[in-house]
Design a protein around this motif. Structure first.
Motif, PDB file in Angstrom:
ATOM      1  N   MET A   1      49.563  45.165  40.581  1.00  0.00           N
ATOM      2  CA  MET A   1      48.476  44.815  39.657  1.00  0.00           C
ATOM      3  C   MET A   1      47.428  43.956  40.356  1.00  0.00           C
ATOM      4  O   MET A   1      46.218  44.137  40.150  1.00  0.00           O
ATOM      5  CB  MET A   1      49.053  44.085  38.451  1.00  0.00           C
ATOM      6  CG  MET A   1      49.963  44.925  37.579  1.00  0.00           C
ATOM      7  SD  MET A   1      50.795  43.954  36.291  1.00  0.00           S
ATOM      8  CE  MET A   1      49.393  43.451  35.281  1.00  0.00           C
ATOM      9  N   ALA A   2      47.893  43.018  41.184  1.00  0.00           N
ATOM     10  CA  ALA A   2      46.953  42.154  41.893  1.00  0.00           C
ATOM     11  C   ALA A   2      46.095  42.952  42.864  1.00  0.00           C
ATOM     12  O   ALA A   2      44.875  42.769  42.938  1.00  0.00           O
ATOM     13  CB  ALA A   2      47.712  41.060  42.643  1.00  0.00           C
ATOM     14  N   LEU A   3      46.716  43.843  43.632  1.00  0.00           N
ATOM     15  CA  LEU A   3      45.966  44.649  44.600  1.00  0.00           C
ATOM     16  C   LEU A   3      44.959  45.557  43.898  1.00  0.00           C
ATOM     17  O   LEU A   3      43.829  45.718  44.363  1.00  0.00           O
ATOM     18  CB  LEU A   3      46.938  45.481  45.442  1.00  0.00           C
ATOM     19  CG  LEU A   3      47.843  44.680  46.383  1.00  0.00           C
ATOM     20  CD1 LEU A   3      48.889  45.594  47.030  1.00  0.00           C
ATOM     21  CD2 LEU A   3      47.024  43.977  47.460  1.00  0.00           C
ATOM     22  N   ARG A   4      45.364  46.131  42.778  1.00  0.00           N
ATOM     23  CA  ARG A   4      44.445  46.992  42.025  1.00  0.00           C
ATOM     24  C   ARG A   4      43.262  46.182  41.508  1.00  0.00           C
ATOM     25  O   ARG A   4      42.107  46.634  41.561  1.00  0.00           O
ATOM     26  CB  ARG A   4      45.198  47.633  40.859  1.00  0.00           C
ATOM     27  CG  ARG A   4      44.358  48.589  40.008  1.00  0.00           C
ATOM     28  CD  ARG A   4      45.249  49.280  38.975  1.00  0.00           C
ATOM     29  NE  ARG A   4      44.483  50.202  38.160  1.00  0.00           N
ATOM     30  CZ  ARG A   4      43.871  49.869  37.026  1.00  0.00           C
ATOM     31  NH1 ARG A   4      43.929  48.612  36.598  1.00  0.00           N
ATOM     32  NH2 ARG A   4      43.203  50.767  36.332  1.00  0.00           N
ATOM     33  N   GLY A   5      43.555  44.957  41.015  1.00  0.00           N
ATOM     34  CA  GLY A   5      42.470  44.119  40.516  1.00  0.00           C
ATOM     35  C   GLY A   5      41.505  43.696  41.609  1.00  0.00           C
ATOM     36  O   GLY A   5      40.294  43.630  41.395  1.00  0.00           O
ATOM     37  N   ILE A   6      42.037  43.405  42.796  1.00  0.00           N
ATOM     38  CA  ILE A   6      41.183  42.990  43.916  1.00  0.00           C
ATOM     39  C   ILE A   6      40.251  44.106  44.335  1.00  0.00           C
ATOM     40  O   ILE A   6      39.057  43.891  44.569  1.00  0.00           O
ATOM     41  CB  ILE A   6      42.056  42.542  45.096  1.00  0.00           C
ATOM     42  CG1 ILE A   6      42.795  41.247  44.757  1.00  0.00           C
ATOM     43  CG2 ILE A   6      41.210  42.347  46.355  1.00  0.00           C
ATOM     44  CD1 ILE A   6      43.889  40.906  45.735  1.00  0.00           C
ATOM     45  N   VAL A   7      40.765  45.312  44.435  1.00  0.00           N
ATOM     46  CA  VAL A   7      39.957  46.437  44.910  1.00  0.00           C
ATOM     47  C   VAL A   7      38.929  46.852  43.868  1.00  0.00           C
ATOM     48  O   VAL A   7      37.785  47.199  44.208  1.00  0.00           O
ATOM     49  CB  VAL A   7      40.866  47.620  45.282  1.00  0.00           C
ATOM     50  CG1 VAL A   7      40.038  48.853  45.630  1.00  0.00           C
ATOM     51  CG2 VAL A   7      41.760  47.251  46.462  1.00  0.00           C
ATOM     52  N   GLN A   8      39.282  46.804  42.581  1.00  0.00           N
ATOM     53  CA  GLN A   8      38.412  47.352  41.547  1.00  0.00           C
ATOM     54  C   GLN A   8      37.474  46.326  40.912  1.00  0.00           C
ATOM     55  O   GLN A   8      36.598  46.715  40.149  1.00  0.00           O
ATOM     56  CB  GLN A   8      39.267  47.992  40.451  1.00  0.00           C
ATOM     57  CG  GLN A   8      40.043  49.213  40.924  1.00  0.00           C
ATOM     58  CD  GLN A   8      40.733  49.935  39.780  1.00  0.00           C
ATOM     59  OE1 GLN A   8      40.777  49.468  38.652  1.00  0.00           O
ATOM     60  NE2 GLN A   8      41.288  51.095  40.083  1.00  0.00           N
ATOM     61  N   ARG A   9      37.638  45.043  41.208  1.00  0.00           N
ATOM     62  CA  ARG A   9      36.766  44.062  40.570  1.00  0.00           C
ATOM     63  C   ARG A   9      35.312  44.266  41.005  1.00  0.00           C
ATOM     64  O   ARG A   9      35.036  44.865  42.043  1.00  0.00           O
ATOM     65  CB  ARG A   9      37.230  42.642  40.916  1.00  0.00           C
ATOM     66  CG  ARG A   9      37.018  42.246  42.378  1.00  0.00           C
ATOM     67  CD  ARG A   9      37.101  40.741  42.524  1.00  0.00           C
ATOM     68  NE  ARG A   9      37.096  40.296  43.905  1.00  0.00           N
ATOM     69  CZ  ARG A   9      36.020  40.228  44.670  1.00  0.00           C
ATOM     70  NH1 ARG A   9      34.846  40.613  44.204  1.00  0.00           N
ATOM     71  NH2 ARG A   9      36.095  39.792  45.916  1.00  0.00           N
ATOM     72  N   PRO A  10      34.337  43.752  40.219  1.00  0.00           N
ATOM     73  CA  PRO A  10      32.928  43.906  40.576  1.00  0.00           C
ATOM     74  C   PRO A  10      32.600  43.196  41.883  1.00  0.00           C
ATOM     75  O   PRO A  10      33.313  42.283  42.316  1.00  0.00           O
ATOM     76  CB  PRO A  10      32.183  43.262  39.402  1.00  0.00           C
ATOM     77  CG  PRO A  10      33.167  43.222  38.279  1.00  0.00           C
ATOM     78  CD  PRO A  10      34.505  43.078  38.920  1.00  0.00           C
ATOM     79  N   ARG A  11      31.506  43.623  42.499  1.00  0.00           N
ATOM     80  CA  ARG A  11      31.016  42.964  43.701  1.00  0.00           C
ATOM     81  C   ARG A  11      30.664  41.517  43.398  1.00  0.00           C
ATOM     82  O   ARG A  11      30.151  41.190  42.327  1.00  0.00           O
ATOM     83  CB  ARG A  11      29.767  43.671  44.231  1.00  0.00           C
ATOM     84  CG  ARG A  11      30.041  44.919  45.035  1.00  0.00           C
ATOM     85  CD  ARG A  11      30.555  44.576  46.400  1.00  0.00           C
ATOM     86  NE  ARG A  11      30.734  45.766  47.234  1.00  0.00           N
ATOM     87  CZ  ARG A  11      31.350  45.751  48.403  1.00  0.00           C
ATOM     88  NH1 ARG A  11      31.842  44.618  48.877  1.00  0.00           N
ATOM     89  NH2 ARG A  11      31.489  46.849  49.103  1.00  0.00           N
ATOM     90  N   GLU A  12      30.915  40.639  44.364  1.00  0.00           N
ATOM     91  CA  GLU A  12      30.632  39.216  44.210  1.00  0.00           C
ATOM     92  C   GLU A  12      29.473  38.847  45.131  1.00  0.00           C
ATOM     93  O   GLU A  12      29.599  38.869  46.344  1.00  0.00           O
ATOM     94  CB  GLU A  12      31.878  38.402  44.580  1.00  0.00           C
ATOM     95  CG  GLU A  12      31.677  36.907  44.537  1.00  0.00           C
ATOM     96  CD  GLU A  12      32.903  36.182  45.067  1.00  0.00           C
ATOM     97  OE1 GLU A  12      32.780  34.968  45.318  1.00  0.00           O
ATOM     98  OE2 GLU A  12      33.945  36.821  45.243  1.00  0.00           O
ATOM     99  N   GLY A  13      28.300  38.541  44.554  1.00  0.00           N
ATOM    100  CA  GLY A  13      27.149  38.178  45.369  1.00  0.00           C
ATOM    101  C   GLY A  13      26.445  39.405  45.916  1.00  0.00           C
ATOM    102  O   GLY A  13      26.784  40.546  45.629  1.00  0.00           O
TER     103      GLY A  13
END
Length: 289
Positions: free
Chosen positions: A186-198
């Motif tokens: 779940m953590a890896l999926r969230g990291i890859v799919q989260r919106p761009r930062e900056g």
């Protein structure tokens, strides 16, 4: 009581993460990458603090050793939960000017390949070893299943050694590891799919890579620390049997030789968790310039 604790280790972190993922995110901004970084760092600190507290309490639970065995998985689960909660709070930038990209982000682009390979090997070894120890384990003198290794050497000689990592230890450990694998996924999926930062994609990719790096290292701690205990207990019990069959002698050789490798993996994963902290500080200074 033991079943409740094991179930809580596997289910509670996932329930907390699932609830957090359903909460609304606050609008983001292109101009505040440091704010997002500080937010994710806070969640990791919280996860680490909860993990240290939980694992410390487990060290004093269950005088027959299941508490210390589950201490490392409890710490890793809390750390993974903190990482996922931090990443899940990052939202898409708000404002009138927004950009879109046709890029496809893949997990393989961010994985630390060598560390991931060794953690995967350790996971396979742990599952295989626990399957073997569970099959050949016997009840101890008070009837706890799988906590002793009993060998009949002849009509007048029976040897028993323990503690042995049979079903008494292997089942709760496998449940905790399964919970860790789900949390890591779940953590890896969230990291890859989260919106761009900056607006700096290279910096954002670097942050994602460090987050993935932390997840794999945390998963490595969850797997390697109990594996070190299982191999050590197995070697100690097998060494005390004077009439081992050839298959058990081979098992004794394998687990004995693997102990230094497993301990090395523990140190590698712990170092990997500590090392990125200095890099994060350097990145923050670079962003402020």
């Amino acid at each position: 009581m033991a079943g409740v604790i094991v179930l809580a280790l596997a289910v509670v972190p996932l329930a907390v993460v699932g609830l957090a993922l359903r909460l609304p995110r606050s609008p983001g901004s292109f101009d505040d990458p440091l704010g997002e970084a500080a937010s994710t760092a806070r969640w990791r600190v919280i996860g680490t603090a909860v993990g240290v507290t939980t694992s410390g309490l487990l060290l004093f639970w269950d005088p027959v050793g299941r508490g210390p065995m589950l201490a490392a998985p409890a710490f890793s689960l809390s750390l993974l939960m903190g990482i996922l909660l931090g990443e899940s709070r990052i939202s898409a930038p708000a404002g009138r000017t927004r950009t879109a990209s046709l890029e496809v982000r893949r997990l393989t682009n961010y994985l630390p390949r060598r560390l991931t390979s060794w953690v995967a090997i350790a996971l396979g070894y742990l599952v295989l070893l626990l399957a073997i120890t569970t099959v050949i384990g016997s009840s101890d003198d008070v009837g706890r299943a799988g906590r002793a290794l009993v060998l009949t050497c002849g009509s007048d000689l029976t040897q028993s050694r323990g503690p042995w990592p049979g079903s008494f230890y292997s089942i709760p450990l496998l449940v905790a590891v399964l919970g860790g694998l789900v949390a890591a996924g779940m953590a890896l999926r969230g990291i890859v799919q989260r919106p761009r930062e900056g607006v700096d994609q290279a910096d954002d990719d670097q942050r994602r890579a460090r987050s993935v790096h932390d997840v794999i290292a945390g998963l490595g701690v969850l797997i390697a620390v109990p594996l070190a205990g299982v191999t050590t207990l197995s070697a100690m019990a097998l060494s005390g049997l004077s009439c081992r069959p050839p298959a058990w002698t081979a098992l004794f050789a394998v687990v004995s030789l693997s102990i230094p490798l497993v301990c090395g993996l523990v140190l590698w994963c712990v170092g990997a968790l500590l090392a990125p902290r200095a890099a994060l500080g350097a990145d923050r200074e670079a962003l402020l310039k």
